[in-house]
Motif scaffolding. Structure first.
Motif, PDB file in Angstrom:
ATOM      1  N   VAL A 233       0.795  -1.197  -0.082  1.00 32.72           N
ATOM      2  CA  VAL A 233      -0.102  -0.081  -0.004  1.00 32.72           C
ATOM      3  C   VAL A 233       0.820   1.353  -0.005  1.00 32.72           C
ATOM      4  O   VAL A 233       0.559   2.301  -0.510  1.00 32.72           O
ATOM      5  CB  VAL A 233      -1.099   0.125   1.010  1.00 32.72           C
ATOM      6  CG1 VAL A 233      -1.771   1.431   1.314  1.00 32.72           C
ATOM      7  CG2 VAL A 233      -1.827  -1.075   1.050  1.00 32.72           C
ATOM      8  N   ALA A 234       2.003   1.186   0.633  1.00 26.37           N
ATOM      9  CA  ALA A 234       3.005   2.271   0.485  1.00 26.37           C
ATOM     10  C   ALA A 234       4.327   1.995   0.547  1.00 26.37           C
ATOM     11  O   ALA A 234       4.856   1.847  -0.483  1.00 26.37           O
ATOM     12  CB  ALA A 234       2.606   3.141   1.922  1.00 26.37           C
ATOM     13  N   GLY A 235       5.014   1.473   1.581  1.00 28.75           N
ATOM     14  CA  GLY A 235       6.298   1.090   1.584  1.00 28.75           C
ATOM     15  C   GLY A 235       6.959   1.011   2.891  1.00 28.75           C
ATOM     16  O   GLY A 235       6.534   1.702   3.928  1.00 28.75           O
ATOM     17  N   GLU A 236       8.303   0.601   3.056  1.00 30.17           N
ATOM     18  CA  GLU A 236       8.849   0.624   4.299  1.00 30.17           C
ATOM     19  C   GLU A 236       9.056   1.976   4.629  1.00 30.17           C
ATOM     20  O   GLU A 236       9.656   2.845   4.147  1.00 30.17           O
ATOM     21  CB  GLU A 236      10.417  -0.088   4.263  1.00 30.17           C
ATOM     22  CG  GLU A 236      10.138  -1.561   3.898  1.00 30.17           C
ATOM     23  CD  GLU A 236       9.323  -2.234   4.812  1.00 30.17           C
ATOM     24  OE1 GLU A 236       9.416  -2.108   5.835  1.00 30.17           O
ATOM     25  OE2 GLU A 236       8.698  -3.261   4.204  1.00 30.17           O
ATOM     26  N   GLY A 237       8.856   2.325   5.955  1.00 30.08           N
ATOM     27  CA  GLY A 237       9.046   3.538   6.590  1.00 30.08           C
ATOM     28  C   GLY A 237       7.788   4.349   6.350  1.00 30.08           C
ATOM     29  O   GLY A 237       7.818   5.239   7.207  1.00 30.08           O
ATOM     30  N   ARG A 238       6.804   4.078   5.705  1.00 29.51           N
ATOM     31  CA  ARG A 238       5.800   4.841   5.467  1.00 29.51           C
ATOM     32  C   ARG A 238       4.816   4.733   6.421  1.00 29.51           C
ATOM     33  O   ARG A 238       4.354   3.771   6.957  1.00 29.51           O
ATOM     34  CB  ARG A 238       5.210   4.779   3.940  1.00 29.51           C
ATOM     35  CG  ARG A 238       6.111   4.938   2.790  1.00 29.51           C
ATOM     36  CD  ARG A 238       6.247   6.391   2.400  1.00 29.51           C
ATOM     37  NE  ARG A 238       4.957   6.663   1.869  1.00 29.51           N
ATOM     38  CZ  ARG A 238       4.197   6.449   0.779  1.00 29.51           C
ATOM     39  NH1 ARG A 238       5.092   5.546  -0.213  1.00 29.51           N
ATOM     40  NH2 ARG A 238       3.209   6.787   0.368  1.00 29.51           N
ATOM     41  N   SER A 239       3.963   5.778   6.775  1.00 32.40           N
ATOM     42  CA  SER A 239       3.135   5.939   7.454  1.00 32.40           C
ATOM     43  C   SER A 239       1.962   4.824   7.697  1.00 32.40           C
ATOM     44  O   SER A 239       1.482   4.257   8.415  1.00 32.40           O
ATOM     45  CB  SER A 239       2.423   7.037   7.911  1.00 32.40           C
ATOM     46  OG  SER A 239       2.030   8.066   6.672  1.00 32.40           O
ATOM     47  N   CYS A 240       1.370   4.738   6.422  1.00 30.44           N
ATOM     48  CA  CYS A 240       0.351   3.890   6.157  1.00 30.44           C
ATOM     49  C   CYS A 240       0.766   2.401   6.581  1.00 30.44           C
ATOM     50  O   CYS A 240      -0.024   1.639   7.179  1.00 30.44           O
ATOM     51  CB  CYS A 240      -0.024   3.865   4.728  1.00 30.44           C
ATOM     52  SG  CYS A 240      -0.751   5.303   4.020  1.00 30.44           S
ATOM     53  N   THR A 241       1.880   2.164   6.038  1.00 27.56           N
ATOM     54  CA  THR A 241       2.648   0.633   6.188  1.00 27.56           C
ATOM     55  C   THR A 241       2.658   0.611   7.527  1.00 27.56           C
ATOM     56  O   THR A 241       2.245  -0.548   8.169  1.00 27.56           O
ATOM     57  CB  THR A 241       3.598   0.420   5.319  1.00 27.56           C
ATOM     58  OG1 THR A 241       3.332   0.509   3.856  1.00 27.56           O
ATOM     59  CG2 THR A 241       4.278  -0.935   5.651  1.00 27.56           C
ATOM     60  N   GLU A 242       3.499   1.350   8.178  1.00 29.16           N
ATOM     61  CA  GLU A 242       4.067   0.987   9.447  1.00 29.16           C
ATOM     62  C   GLU A 242       2.843   1.313  10.624  1.00 29.16           C
ATOM     63  O   GLU A 242       2.824   0.463  11.664  1.00 29.16           O
ATOM     64  CB  GLU A 242       4.967   2.211  10.007  1.00 29.16           C
ATOM     65  CG  GLU A 242       6.148   2.010   9.023  1.00 29.16           C
ATOM     66  CD  GLU A 242       6.939   0.772   9.032  1.00 29.16           C
ATOM     67  OE1 GLU A 242       6.798  -0.028   9.974  1.00 29.16           O
ATOM     68  OE2 GLU A 242       7.606   0.265   7.863  1.00 29.16           O
ATOM     69  N   LEU A 243       1.883   2.007  10.444  1.00 35.56           N
ATOM     70  CA  LEU A 243       0.865   1.908  11.276  1.00 35.56           C
ATOM     71  C   LEU A 243      -0.067   0.985  11.381  1.00 35.56           C
ATOM     72  O   LEU A 243      -0.771   0.515  12.277  1.00 35.56           O
ATOM     73  CB  LEU A 243       0.104   3.372  11.149  1.00 35.56           C
ATOM     74  CG  LEU A 243       0.456   4.598  11.674  1.00 35.56           C
ATOM     75  CD1 LEU A 243       0.115   5.950  11.388  1.00 35.56           C
ATOM     76  CD2 LEU A 243       1.046   4.651  13.233  1.00 35.56           C
ATOM     77  N   MET A 244      -0.513   0.444   9.818  1.00 34.32           N
ATOM     78  CA  MET A 244      -1.399  -0.817   9.719  1.00 34.32           C
ATOM     79  C   MET A 244      -0.606  -1.968  10.345  1.00 34.32           C
ATOM     80  O   MET A 244      -1.036  -2.701  10.910  1.00 34.32           O
ATOM     81  CB  MET A 244      -1.431  -1.053   8.140  1.00 34.32           C
ATOM     82  CG  MET A 244      -2.615  -0.149   7.845  1.00 34.32           C
ATOM     83  SD  MET A 244      -3.394  -0.666   6.296  1.00 34.32           S
ATOM     84  CE  MET A 244      -2.099   0.066   5.060  1.00 34.32           C
ATOM     85  N   ARG A 245       0.591  -2.021  10.262  1.00 30.40           N
ATOM     86  CA  ARG A 245       1.186  -3.070  10.928  1.00 30.40           C
ATOM     87  C   ARG A 245       1.118  -2.800  12.488  1.00 30.40           C
ATOM     88  O   ARG A 245       1.111  -3.890  13.307  1.00 30.40           O
ATOM     89  CB  ARG A 245       2.946  -3.263  10.585  1.00 30.40           C
ATOM     90  CG  ARG A 245       3.201  -3.612   9.213  1.00 30.40           C
ATOM     91  CD  ARG A 245       4.614  -3.362   8.621  1.00 30.40           C
ATOM     92  NE  ARG A 245       5.168  -3.968   7.595  1.00 30.40           N
ATOM     93  CZ  ARG A 245       6.419  -3.826   7.121  1.00 30.40           C
ATOM     94  NH1 ARG A 245       7.183  -3.031   7.501  1.00 30.40           N
ATOM     95  NH2 ARG A 245       6.605  -4.164   5.768  1.00 30.40           N
ATOM     96  N   ALA A 246       1.297  -1.810  12.995  1.00 30.89           N
ATOM     97  CA  ALA A 246       1.282  -1.539  14.366  1.00 30.89           C
ATOM     98  C   ALA A 246       0.173  -2.148  15.012  1.00 30.89           C
ATOM     99  O   ALA A 246      -0.100  -2.649  16.191  1.00 30.89           O
ATOM    100  CB  ALA A 246       1.521  -0.089  14.682  1.00 30.89           C
ATOM    101  N   MET A 247      -1.019  -1.958  14.195  1.00 31.72           N
ATOM    102  CA  MET A 247      -2.389  -2.309  14.673  1.00 31.72           C
ATOM    103  C   MET A 247      -3.042  -3.657  14.289  1.00 31.72           C
ATOM    104  O   MET A 247      -4.131  -3.945  14.467  1.00 31.72           O
ATOM    105  CB  MET A 247      -3.597  -1.194  13.956  1.00 31.72           C
ATOM    106  CG  MET A 247      -3.409   0.044  14.521  1.00 31.72           C
ATOM    107  SD  MET A 247      -4.535   1.363  14.342  1.00 31.72           S
ATOM    108  CE  MET A 247      -3.996   1.672  12.553  1.00 31.72           C
ATOM    109  N   GLY A 248      -1.881  -4.489  13.515  1.00 31.14           N
ATOM    110  CA  GLY A 248      -2.149  -5.856  13.414  1.00 31.14           C
ATOM    111  C   GLY A 248      -3.472  -6.202  12.652  1.00 31.14           C
ATOM    112  O   GLY A 248      -4.017  -7.418  12.753  1.00 31.14           O
ATOM    113  N   GLY A 249      -3.387  -5.405  11.429  1.00 31.09           N
ATOM    114  CA  GLY A 249      -4.442  -5.837  10.766  1.00 31.09           C
ATOM    115  C   GLY A 249      -6.041  -5.308  11.102  1.00 31.09           C
ATOM    116  O   GLY A 249      -6.957  -5.550  10.407  1.00 31.09           O
TER     117      GLY A 249
END
Length: 331
Positions: A233-249
């Motif tokens: 959806v975005a990429g490594e270090g990007r807010s979309c990617t990192e925050l979605m990972r942080a919330m576990g889907g």
């Protein structure tokens, strides 16, 4: 009409150096406003935050299934990607499987944001392609729908069947007529709506069910693809990617140009839309993280939450010279 509110601040030492003002709306499953800051009736261009809406006709029409698209392609249809190999290779393969190529795209090209792919292009002097455009996945989706509809190649034109389908879908999920359009950076029309309308559309995605109608199932497929493949959806270090990972889907997120941001929260059947008026991405990232913390779906102590909600601002020597923190709206 409400005035913009203070959503993020930049402090340098004891001095509040900058304030990012903005508007935001949280909607529930019936489209009602649960909470709002600023002006819910503000007319906005959601830019790339609207890609899930633009991808709905691709799935709802049966074009995605007929083309054999899976979650990776659906995530890319919603993406503003970095142009890394994991993005570009997949878009290129998607086009090839449809008997299409880079010249069929209408998004234009630019140097990728991904440093490795950018370095490869510079060192080999091969030049960037349209597949490197951060919107190439969305355009591959447009092309797939174009073929399914047996329509002409100029799929970005306002009166093309693809864009007519997008406009009709947009108005239905937003629950209001569009209010004109602008031309996005990738040359596709971007329809104007109110902030409330955009939050209502995201609440539709949040409340969608697998046992619902065709549109509801299509919305589930798109939001699930995003949280399954956040790196696409975005990429490594990007807010979309990192925050979605942080919330576990648990939450699907999508940023848009000029400091737009949306969130889809299925467990609460809520949708969020926000706009920072000065177009500052750092303000939008801090604000969306603050709202997610407020709703109890993001741990404020998670490293990704701190990275975007309360990030340090280093100087050229790597020393923390300033920091961003939530504005008065979230305290």
């Amino acid at each position: 009409m409400g005035a913009a509110v203070e959503m993020a601040e930049v402090w340098r030492g004891p001095i509040r150096e900058c304030v990012h003002m903005g508007h935001a709306v949280i909607c529930g499953p019936d489209g009602e406003i649960v909470e709002a800051w600023g002006d819910p009736g503000l007319v906005v261009l959601p830019r790339s935050s609207s890609k899930m809406i633009q991808a709905l006709p691709l799935v709802e029409s049966g074009a995605a299934a007929a083309a054999g698209l899976g979650p990776e392609q659906l995530a890319l249809a919603c993406a503003s990607h970095n142009g890394a190999a994991i993005h570009v290779d997949r878009v290129r393969a998607w086009l090839k499987e449809q008997g299409l190529g880079d010249d069929d795209l209408r998004c234009g090209g630019h140097m990728p944001r991904d440093p490795e792919e950018s370095k490869r292009i510079i060192c080999t002097e091969c030049g960037f392609e349209q597949v490197h455009n951060n919107c190439s996945g969305k355009h591959a989706g447009f092309l797939t729908l174009t073929r399914h509809l047996q329509a002409g190649p100029e799929y970005i034109e306002l009166d093309h069947p693809v864009q007519r389908a997008v406009k009709a879908t947009w108005e239905e999920v937003a629950g209001e007529p569009t209010q004109g359009h602008g031309i996005d950076g990738c040359s596709a029309p971007n329809f104007a709506t109110t902030l409330h309308g955009m939050a209502r559309a995201m609440a539709f995605f949040a409340a969608a069910r697998e046992d619902g109608d065709t549109r509801s199932r299509a919305a589930v497929a798109l939001r699930q693809a995003m949280v399954t493949w956040p790196e696409l959806v975005a990429g490594e270090g990007r807010s979309c990617t990192e925050l979605m990972r942080a919330m576990g889907g648990r939450v699907a997120l999508k940023t848009g140009a000029e400091a737009f941001f949306v969130a889809i929260i299925p467990e609460k059947k809520m949708g969020v839309a926000l706009k920072i008026v000065d177009g500052g991405t750092r303000g939008a990232e801090s604000a969306i993280a603050s709202i997610l913390v407020r709703l109890g779906v993001l741990d404020p102590e998670h490293p990704a939450a701190r990275q975007f909600r309360n990030p340090p601002v280093p100087n050229c020597r790597g020393i923390e010279a300033a920091h961003i923190r939530p504005g008065a709206a979230f305290r």
